[in-house]
Scaffold this motif. Sequence first.
Motif, PDB file in Angstrom:
ATOM      1  N   GLN A  68       1.213  -1.414   0.174  1.00 13.87           N
ATOM      2  CA  GLN A  68      -0.085  -0.670   0.007  1.00 13.87           C
ATOM      3  C   GLN A  68       0.900   1.329  -0.226  1.00 13.87           C
ATOM      4  O   GLN A  68       1.914   1.180   1.119  1.00 13.87           O
ATOM      5  CB  GLN A  68      -1.404   0.048   1.428  1.00 13.87           C
ATOM      6  N   VAL A  69       0.476   2.245  -1.080  1.00 12.49           N
ATOM      7  CA  VAL A  69       1.693   3.642  -0.896  1.00 12.49           C
ATOM      8  C   VAL A  69       0.696   4.732  -1.248  1.00 12.49           C
ATOM      9  O   VAL A  69      -0.406   4.565  -1.633  1.00 12.49           O
ATOM     10  CB  VAL A  69       2.777   3.579  -2.503  1.00 12.49           C
ATOM     11  N   MET A  70       1.530   5.666  -0.810  1.00 16.57           N
ATOM     12  CA  MET A  70       0.949   7.214  -1.274  1.00 16.57           C
ATOM     13  C   MET A  70       1.504   7.516  -2.512  1.00 16.57           C
ATOM     14  O   MET A  70       2.896   7.134  -2.704  1.00 16.57           O
ATOM     15  CB  MET A  70       0.881   7.887   0.104  1.00 16.57           C
ATOM     16  N   GLY A  71       0.467   8.123  -3.218  1.00 20.93           N
ATOM     17  CA  GLY A  71       1.336   8.790  -4.664  1.00 20.93           C
ATOM     18  C   GLY A  71       0.233  10.322  -5.070  1.00 20.93           C
ATOM     19  O   GLY A  71      -0.775  10.390  -4.652  1.00 20.93           O
ATOM     20  N   ALA A  72       1.056  10.756  -5.900  1.00 21.41           N
ATOM     21  CA  ALA A  72       0.340  11.748  -6.823  1.00 21.41           C
ATOM     22  C   ALA A  72       0.988  12.443  -8.461  1.00 21.41           C
ATOM     23  O   ALA A  72       2.194  11.665  -8.461  1.00 21.41           O
ATOM     24  CB  ALA A  72       0.665  13.183  -6.115  1.00 21.41           C
ATOM     25  N   GLY A  73       0.410  11.915  -9.165  1.00 21.33           N
ATOM     26  CA  GLY A  73       0.138  12.369 -10.880  1.00 21.33           C
ATOM     27  C   GLY A  73      -0.437  13.098 -10.463  1.00 21.33           C
ATOM     28  O   GLY A  73      -0.542  14.600 -10.609  1.00 21.33           O
ATOM     29  N   LYS A  74      -1.337  13.395 -12.882  1.00 18.93           N
ATOM     30  CA  LYS A  74      -1.838  14.416 -12.604  1.00 18.93           C
ATOM     31  C   LYS A  74      -3.395  14.464 -11.641  1.00 18.93           C
ATOM     32  O   LYS A  74      -3.649  15.611 -12.171  1.00 18.93           O
ATOM     33  CB  LYS A  74      -2.273  13.821 -14.206  1.00 18.93           C
ATOM     34  N   GLN A  75      -3.610  13.806 -10.978  1.00 18.53           N
ATOM     35  CA  GLN A  75      -4.532  13.853 -10.364  1.00 18.53           C
ATOM     36  C   GLN A  75      -4.487  15.441  -9.776  1.00 18.53           C
ATOM     37  O   GLN A  75      -5.845  15.738  -9.104  1.00 18.53           O
ATOM     38  CB  GLN A  75      -5.135  13.005  -9.241  1.00 18.53           C
ATOM     39  N   LEU A  76      -3.022  15.161  -8.931  1.00 18.07           N
ATOM     40  CA  LEU A  76      -2.820  16.119  -8.063  1.00 18.07           C
ATOM     41  C   LEU A  76      -3.809  16.828  -6.156  1.00 18.07           C
ATOM     42  O   LEU A  76      -3.989  16.855  -6.446  1.00 18.07           O
ATOM     43  CB  LEU A  76      -3.091  17.676  -8.392  1.00 18.07           C
TER      44      LEU A  76
END
Length: 112
Positions: A32-40
């Motif tokens: 399980q990870v946390m992240g950000a891409g184009k969704q912001l």
Amino acid sequence: MKKIEAIIRPSKLEELKEALLAAGLDGITISQVMGAGKQLGWKEYYRGQEVSLNVLPKVKLELVCTDEKVDIITETIIEHSQTGEVGDGKIFISDIQDCIRIRTKEKGNAAI
């Protein structure tokens, strides 16, 4: 040998796991990870103040396979993870020089 890392939506995990096992996958690591891409991320309000939450929960799959299985595994990941919306995730493929099974000392494809 190739290492495939995929970042997907948590809601797609169970469906994808079943499909990968049916496709002949030998083993997988799931985190399980946390992240950000184009969704912001998104904005919320806490005590009247706007708070920007710029990371989202995701699931990271890591697996090592023979070169021959790369196409079927990546197609399976795409087919069972795709919603067509921003935030579906990414697949990363990299070369693996060697693999060693600790218990038996087998090397290469035999150790996968």
